[in-house]
Design an enzyme around this catalytic site. Structure first.
Site, PDB file in Angstrom:
ATOM      1  N   ASN A   9      -6.621  24.726   0.727  1.00  0.00           N
ATOM      2  CA  ASN A   9      -7.880  24.710   1.504  1.00  0.00           C
ATOM      3  C   ASN A   9      -7.365  24.509   2.946  1.00  0.00           C
ATOM      4  O   ASN A   9      -6.760  23.511   3.468  1.00  0.00           O
ATOM      5  CB  ASN A   9      -8.820  23.577   1.321  1.00  0.00           C
ATOM      6  N   LYS A  11      -9.188  24.713   5.657  1.00  0.00           N
ATOM      7  CA  LYS A  11     -10.183  24.276   6.707  1.00  0.00           C
ATOM      8  C   LYS A  11     -10.202  24.973   7.958  1.00  0.00           C
ATOM      9  O   LYS A  11     -10.281  26.235   8.026  1.00  0.00           O
ATOM     10  CB  LYS A  11      -9.782  22.671   6.899  1.00  0.00           C
ATOM     11  N   HIS A  96     -17.005  20.486  -0.876  1.00  0.00           N
ATOM     12  CA  HIS A  96     -15.938  19.582  -0.106  1.00  0.00           C
ATOM     13  C   HIS A  96     -16.664  18.367   0.596  1.00  0.00           C
ATOM     14  O   HIS A  96     -17.506  18.506   1.256  1.00  0.00           O
ATOM     15  CB  HIS A  96     -15.174  20.697   0.581  1.00  0.00           C
ATOM     16  N   GLU A  98     -15.892  17.147   3.323  1.00  0.00           N
ATOM     17  CA  GLU A  98     -16.171  17.386   4.856  1.00  0.00           C
ATOM     18  C   GLU A  98     -17.386  18.071   4.792  1.00  0.00           C
ATOM     19  O   GLU A  98     -17.893  17.782   5.758  1.00  0.00           O
ATOM     20  CB  GLU A  98     -14.837  17.767   5.249  1.00  0.00           C
ATOM     21  N   GLU A 168     -11.415  14.981  -5.731  1.00  0.00           N
ATOM     22  CA  GLU A 168     -10.671  14.415  -4.538  1.00  0.00           C
ATOM     23  C   GLU A 168     -11.364  13.255  -3.997  1.00  0.00           C
ATOM     24  O   GLU A 168     -12.558  13.350  -3.301  1.00  0.00           O
ATOM     25  CB  GLU A 168     -11.109  15.749  -3.605  1.00  0.00           C
ATOM     26  N   GLY A 174      -6.391  14.047   3.456  1.00  0.00           N
ATOM     27  CA  GLY A 174      -5.676  14.054   4.819  1.00  0.00           C
ATOM     28  C   GLY A 174      -5.464  12.514   5.382  1.00  0.00           C
ATOM     29  O   GLY A 174      -5.237  12.406   6.543  1.00  0.00           O
ATOM     30  N   SER A 213      -3.978  14.298  -0.242  1.00  0.00           N
ATOM     31  CA  SER A 213      -2.662  14.159   0.229  1.00  0.00           C
ATOM     32  C   SER A 213      -1.614  14.800  -1.111  1.00  0.00           C
ATOM     33  O   SER A 213      -0.514  13.872  -0.876  1.00  0.00           O
ATOM     34  CB  SER A 213      -2.281  12.643   0.569  1.00  0.00           C
TER      35      SER A 213
HETATM   36  C1  PEP Z   1      -8.375  18.894   0.929  1.00  0.00           C
HETATM   37  O1  PEP Z   1      -9.065  19.325   2.051  1.00  0.00           O
HETATM   38  O2  PEP Z   1      -9.231  19.318   0.100  1.00  0.00           O
HETATM   39  C2  PEP Z   1      -7.551  17.876   0.902  1.00  0.00           C
HETATM   40  C3  PEP Z   1      -6.994  17.622  -0.487  1.00  0.00           C
HETATM   41  O3  PEP Z   1      -6.735  18.010   2.078  1.00  0.00           O
HETATM   42  P1  PEP Z   1      -5.347  17.076   2.119  1.00  0.00           P
HETATM   43  O4  PEP Z   1      -4.406  17.982   0.948  1.00  0.00           O
HETATM   44  O5  PEP Z   1      -4.994  17.527   3.569  1.00  0.00           O
HETATM   45  O6  PEP Z   1      -5.401  15.692   1.891  1.00  0.00           O
END
Ligand code: PEP
Length: 252
Positions: A9, A11, A96, A98, A168, A174, A213
């Site tokens: 992803n 973003k 997601h 976000e 998630e 992040g 992460s």
């Molecule tokens: C994501 O944006 O779906 C995500 C899991 O980000 P990160 O791997 O940076 O934690």
């Protein structure tokens, strides 16, 4: 047997030039992944979808990060399914955390989009996950169950098979603070139980990813768990070396 899946992803990262560079340089990696029976993909921003699609190995999954459920009309700033289809894009990330936080995307709104995508024979990647507060209150399962039941309401079992779920935990996205493989497996196995209740045996064919992460150094741990079918990865999917490391971790 569910096929492993790695989805990056991106973003709001990479300009079209940077995305093209990644696409061109990723061909060997995609070959390696396919040779090991792993599906791999990236989700660039809308403005990069076409260049990635045109310059990458055609077997690289190219996913949008959102879509509108209407085909066309007065929806300023939105992108429709026919627009994606014309670019050859058939995967879309939805819900997601976000987008839920900054754009007010609800599970009900995701449900309408998932229905529209499935009607167009496209693949929704539906995200769910709890906040730190919910996790610490021990309410993760109730939270995630609501997101799954509302987001996937009214979907026929034969259509559900192509839906991908990404669990998630928001506190792991992040932050560098990944969930342990035991926590991830516990919640993902629980999600599969809900899917079984909703769709019967089809649940065994549905892919559920962990995200939060994930890095080249920890992805293999998650893959050792029976219900985790791959990863949705943000930060570590941006650089080629790191993306290659993720694929290598999946192959282990
Ligand atoms: C994501 O944006 O779906 C995500 C899991 O980000 P990160 O791997 O940076 O934690």
């Amino acid at each position: 047997m569910r096929k492993k899946l790695l989805l990056g992803n991106w973003k709001m990262n990479k300009t079209p030039r940077e995305a093209k560079e990644f696409a061109l340089a990723s061909k060997e990696m995609v070959d390696y992944a396919i040779a090991h029976d792993i599906d791999v993909g990236v989700a660039p921003t809308y403005v990069c979808l076409q260049t990635v699609k045109e310059n990458a190995d055609p077997r690289l999954i190219v996913s949008a990060q959102n879509v509108n459920e209407h085909d066309h009309g007065a929806y300023t700033g939105e992108i429709s399914i026919p627009m994606l289809q014309e670019l050859g894009i058939s995967w879309v990330i939805l819900g997601h955390s976000e987008r839920r936080e900054y754009n007010g995307e609800t599970s009900e709104a995701c449900n309408a989009k998932i229905h529209a995508l499935l009607a167009a024979r496209m693949v929704p990647v539906y995200c769910c996950g709890e906040s730190l507060e919910t996790f610490e209150a021990g309410k993760t399962k109730a939270w995630v169950e609501e997101q799954i039941r509302v987001g996937l309401a009214g979907i026929a079992p034969e259509d559900a098979a192509s839906v991908v779920i990404a669990y998630e935990p928001i506190w792991a996205i992040g932050t560098g603070k990944s969930a342990t493989k035991e926590i991830a497996e516990d919640t993902i196995a629980f999600i599969r139980g809900i899917l079984r209740d909703m769709f019967g045996d089809v649940a065994d064919a549905m892919r559920i990813l962990y995200g939060g992460s994930v890095k080249p150094g920890n992805i293999a741990e998650y893959m050792s768990e029976p219900d985790i079918d791959g990863a949705l990865v943000g930060g570590a999917s941006l650089a080629l070396d790191s993306y290659r490391g993720l694929i290598e971790g999946l192959v282990k």
